[in-house]
Scaffold this motif. Structure first.
Motif, PDB file in Angstrom:
ATOM      1  N   GLU A   1      16.985 119.496  24.723  1.00 37.75           N
ATOM      2  CA  GLU A   1      16.971 118.443  23.719  1.00 37.75           C
ATOM      3  C   GLU A   1      18.403 117.994  23.427  1.00 37.75           C
ATOM      4  O   GLU A   1      19.365 118.706  23.722  1.00 37.75           O
ATOM      5  CB  GLU A   1      16.305 118.943  22.442  1.00 37.75           C
ATOM      6  CG  GLU A   1      14.850 119.355  22.606  1.00 37.75           C
ATOM      7  CD  GLU A   1      13.952 118.182  22.982  1.00 37.75           C
ATOM      8  OE1 GLU A   1      14.306 117.036  22.607  1.00 37.75           O
ATOM      9  OE2 GLU A   1      12.926 118.396  23.642  1.00 37.75           O
ATOM     10  N   GLY A   2      18.529 116.821  22.817  1.00 34.51           N
ATOM     11  CA  GLY A   2      19.835 116.195  22.635  1.00 34.51           C
ATOM     12  C   GLY A   2      20.892 117.085  22.030  1.00 34.51           C
ATOM     13  O   GLY A   2      21.995 117.230  22.571  1.00 34.51           O
ATOM     14  N   GLY A   3      20.605 117.721  20.879  1.00 27.61           N
ATOM     15  CA  GLY A   3      21.601 118.557  20.221  1.00 27.61           C
ATOM     16  C   GLY A   3      21.972 119.771  21.041  1.00 27.61           C
ATOM     17  O   GLY A   3      23.154 120.121  21.160  1.00 27.61           O
ATOM     18  N   ASP A   4      20.967 120.429  21.625  1.00 27.77           N
ATOM     19  CA  ASP A   4      21.240 121.589  22.465  1.00 27.77           C
ATOM     20  C   ASP A   4      22.025 121.194  23.711  1.00 27.77           C
ATOM     21  O   ASP A   4      22.939 121.909  24.135  1.00 27.77           O
ATOM     22  CB  ASP A   4      19.926 122.257  22.886  1.00 27.77           C
ATOM     23  CG  ASP A   4      19.297 123.060  21.762  1.00 27.77           C
ATOM     24  OD1 ASP A   4      20.003 123.344  20.769  1.00 27.77           O
ATOM     25  OD2 ASP A   4      18.108 123.400  21.873  1.00 27.77           O
ATOM     26  N   ARG A   5      21.659 120.047  24.287  1.00 25.29           N
ATOM     27  CA  ARG A   5      22.357 119.608  25.490  1.00 25.29           C
ATOM     28  C   ARG A   5      23.845 119.414  25.214  1.00 25.29           C
ATOM     29  O   ARG A   5      24.696 119.851  25.996  1.00 25.29           O
ATOM     30  CB  ARG A   5      21.748 118.298  26.008  1.00 25.29           C
ATOM     31  CG  ARG A   5      22.371 117.803  27.299  1.00 25.29           C
ATOM     32  CD  ARG A   5      21.846 116.420  27.699  1.00 25.29           C
ATOM     33  NE  ARG A   5      22.319 116.032  29.014  1.00 25.29           N
ATOM     34  CZ  ARG A   5      23.530 115.537  29.259  1.00 25.29           C
ATOM     35  NH1 ARG A   5      24.399 115.381  28.266  1.00 25.29           N
ATOM     36  NH2 ARG A   5      23.884 115.204  30.495  1.00 25.29           N
ATOM     37  N   GLU A   6      24.153 118.770  24.114  1.00 28.85           N
ATOM     38  CA  GLU A   6      25.558 118.509  23.797  1.00 28.85           C
ATOM     39  C   GLU A   6      26.315 119.805  23.551  1.00 28.85           C
ATOM     40  O   GLU A   6      27.458 119.969  24.002  1.00 28.85           O
ATOM     41  CB  GLU A   6      25.660 117.596  22.567  1.00 28.85           C
ATOM     42  CG  GLU A   6      27.076 117.167  22.232  1.00 28.85           C
ATOM     43  CD  GLU A   6      27.757 116.423  23.359  1.00 28.85           C
ATOM     44  OE1 GLU A   6      29.004 116.544  23.490  1.00 28.85           O
ATOM     45  OE2 GLU A   6      27.066 115.717  24.126  1.00 28.85           O
ATOM     46  N   ALA A   7      25.685 120.760  22.853  1.00 28.62           N
ATOM     47  CA  ALA A   7      26.347 122.034  22.569  1.00 28.62           C
ATOM     48  C   ALA A   7      26.618 122.818  23.851  1.00 28.62           C
ATOM     49  O   ALA A   7      27.703 123.403  24.021  1.00 28.62           O
ATOM     50  CB  ALA A   7      25.490 122.866  21.622  1.00 28.62           C
TER      51      ALA A   7
END
Length: 444
Positions: free
Chosen positions: A178-184
């Protein structure tokens, strides 16, 4: 060829036939034959391969410990002897098919923790760094992907070892988050990438894609094309397909990412076209627990469309079974949804003189320009795929020319020994760029 010592850290596929760890095993076996002192070190789970397994009979960052400590950090206080028991290869093999293949909403958080070498995984990271640095004492360390690089800072700080990463699908895992996990996760991957002395990829497409993704200069990437062991074996079995029932084959993990559902749609259209009404579809490849419902949906679709009797799934427990499977198909198609960075099945099909039809994305355009042996179609377009499959199935002479050309080129330049020599040369260039001593080389 010789090298003082290389530690090659790979990632097991949780009991499945994983293309990356199978490729790593093939490479290590070829390097061993050529005189390189290489130790193939599994992480998470033991590897599974259809060739002789040359990996170490020990697993680091064991999947059970990593999973449990990610869920319950207090478990990191378990006695070392108990943690080693949970990392036993036999136990990991038996449990991997039950739990470790399952996708989880926690995958992103777990990946961040591993990349950071977080406190809940520090014992496992320290064990791996210490084993590599004090037991193996290599001249170079090569990781199979960047996602297992959380122990690299400790390795660098304590032992000052050069580290290379072979990138072969890190972006695919990243894009599954998901977006937030991907960025982290991406932030941590970019941080670790700055510590890596060089990267190996299989084609220019992936070099450019990963250089941009990781924000790493292109001159730190080295392209080493894929190779396979004993390509002659793939053509040694006589072909016994049925001209009255031309057969399309699929040889890859059975999952949405590999585009299995796209091929099913194209196959159903193919059977409505003049001349290919009797076409058959034979499928082989790993089917994990998390993709079983997806597969069953496609099977129901084939049955409801009246094509159930024209479809067959084949188990491939070993290399001879794979060779036999390829001898019974006329074309191979794996219409991946994502941009494929490898495509070992392309080399295997062409070695068996089976032409390929592939989407015009990822590594495929570059592979077919180099190898010949097939055709490209627009990605995610089952109608275009069906039409191209029909054209080739009805043109026996063209299929023969494409298969023969692809087979010749695989045998000439895509053997496992070609891949091993290319990898050795890349290591030498990376060491020279680093300013350290190079790996000694003396071809026999």
């Amino acid at each position: 060829m010789s090298a003082r010592s290389v530690a090659y850290v790979t990632a097991g596929g949780a009991g499945m036939f994983c293309g990356s760890c199978m490729r790593d095993n093939t490479l290590a076996a070829a390097l061993l034959r050529l005189g390189t002192q290489i130790t193939l070190v599994p992480t998470f789970t033991p590897i599974r391969t259809d060739e002789v397994d040359v990996s170490l009979d020990r697993v680091f960052l064991g999947g059970i410990n990593v999973y449990l400590e990610g869920k319950w950090p207090a478990l990191r206080r378990l006695p070392a002897a108990l943690r080693r028991m949970l990392d036993h290869p036999r136990l990991l093999r038996s449990l991997s098919t039950l739990t470790l293949q399952q996708r989880s909403a926690d995958d992103g958080a777990l990946a961040v923790s591993l990349l950071r070498g977080g406190p809940q995984h520090r014992s496992e990271m320290d064990d791996l760094a210490k084993f590599v640095g004090t037991t193996l004492k290599p001249d170079m360390v090569n990781l199979t992907n960047l996602l297992i690089a959380g122990f690299v800072p400790a390795l660098k700080e304590r032992y000052d070892l050069p580290v290379v990463v072979t990138l072969q699908g890190d972006d695919i895992f990243l894009d599954s988050l998901e977006g937030g996990d991907r960025e982290a996760v991406l932030v941590e991957m970019r941080r670790l990438a700055r510590l890596i002395d060089g990267f190996i990829v299989f084609n220019r497409y992936y070099r450019d894609a990963m250089a941009d993704l990781l924000d790493v200069p292109r001159d730190r990437f080295h392209v080493v094309p894929l190779g396979i062991a004993d390509p002659e074996a793939f053509g040694a079995v006589p072909r016994h397909s049925d001209p009255a029932a031309p057969t399309v084959g699929y040889l890859a993990r059975i999952c949405p990412e590999k585009g299995f559902h796209r091929l099913v749609e194209a196959f159903l259209q193919l059977r409505t076209l003049p001349g290919t009404e009797a076409a058959r579809l034979r499928v082989a490849g790993w089917l994990g627990a998390s993709d079983r419902e997806f597969f069953e949906q496609q099977c129901r679709r084939l049955e409801q469309s009246g094509a159930g009797n024209a479809f067959e799934r084949i188990e491939l427990p070993d290399r001879p079974s794979k060779v036999d499977f390829l001898s019974q198909i006329d074309l191979l198609s794996v219409p991946t949804v994502y941009r494929e960075p490898k495509g070992i099945y392309v080399l295997e099909a062409l070695a068996a003189r089976v032409p390929v039809v592939l989407p015009s994305q990822g590594a495929f355009p570059e592979m077919l320009k180099d190898l010949g042996g097939g055709c490209l179609v627009p990605p995610n377009d089952p109608t275009a795929l069906a039409q191209e499959l029909r054209r080739l199935l009805l043109d026996v002479a063209r299929r023969g020319r494409l298969g023969a050309e692809g087979c010749r080129r695989v045998r000439e330049a895509h053997r496992d020994e070609d891949m091993a020599r290319g990898t050795h040369d890349a290591w030498e260039r990376i060491l020279m760029q680093r300013g350290g001593p190079t790996i000694e080389s003396s071809d026999p």
